[in-house]
Design a protein around this motif. Structure first.
Motif: not given
Lengths: 115, 114
Positions: B68-84
């Motif tokens: 998960i990244s949270r670079p600022n107070l209005t944005f975030s990302t979630l990565t789902v890795s090596n998916m099954s």
């Protein structure tokens, strides 16, 4: 352990009939309580919330819910169901003091409405 | 109430690949949450993302799988890795921006892994 129980997985009511969806919770302190609705393919929309005071709370779309501390319940009601109310309904509890935290959700009750 | 958008709204991915989901809020918020909703199930919290600190993961979820990244107070990302295929779910972000901890949810990202 903290938990939310929605005993009815699926309910079918006729359009115009009254509705009551049950929710029981187990929480270590006085919780904040919420009902959310999720229409097919949509995110969650907040219907209503309870924090303190009057135990009967009004929400959007004609819904209301009653908090009963003695029964650890927060049942959702609507006097007359419309076809557009067909959706999944989730009860949730959360902490009532800082730091604000995540919500604990019940498994949901799917509502079908017969014409 | 906060208005939240997510991208993509849905995706179909191959096993072994990764997908990054974006969550944008229309106001500055301290806490953002990522939930998973498996088919026919309720919401399960994956992690809490605070700006300027590492995300806090719930039991059963690890950073290597769901960075998960949270670079600022209005944005975030979630990565789902090596998916099954077991990762096929709806992923929702939310904020605890209400005065009484009510949360507002994004529309969700419907992920199918083949």
């Amino acid at each position: 352990a903290q938990s939310v129980t929605q005993p009815d997985i699926h309910i079918t009511v006729s359009e115009g009939a009254s509705l009551e969806l049950r929710c029981n919770y187990s929480y270590g302190a006085t919780p904040y309580l919420f009902w959310y609705v999720q229409s097919p393919g949509q995110g969650l929309q907040l219907l209503l919330k309870y924090f303190s005071g009057d135990t009967l709370v009004q929400g959007i779309k004609g819904f209301e819910a009653e908090f009963k501390r003695s029964q650890s319940s927060f049942n959702l009601r609507k006097p007359s169901v419309h076809w557009s109310d067909a959706a999944e309904y989730f009860c949730a509890v959360g902490p009532n003091r800082a730091p604000r935290g995540n919500l604990i959700f019940g498994k949901g009750t799917k509502l079908s409405v017969k014409p | 109430s906060a208005v939240i958008s997510q991208k993509p709204s849905r995706d179909i991915c191959q096993r072994g690949t990764s997908l990054t989901i974006q969550c944008q809020v229309d106001s500055q918020v301290t806490m953002m949450f990522w939930y998973r909703q498996q088919p026919g199930q309720s919401l399960t919290l994956i992690a809490t993302a605070n700006q300027g600190s590492e995300a806090t993961y719930e039991s059963g979820f690890v950073i290597d799988k769901f960075p998960i990244s949270r670079p600022n107070l209005t944005f975030s990302t979630l990565t789902v890795s090596n998916m099954s295929p077991e990762d096929s779910s709806i992923y929702l972000c939310s904020t605890g921006s209400g005065s009484y901890n009510e949360q507002f949810f994004g529309p969700g990202t419907r992920l199918t892994v083949l």
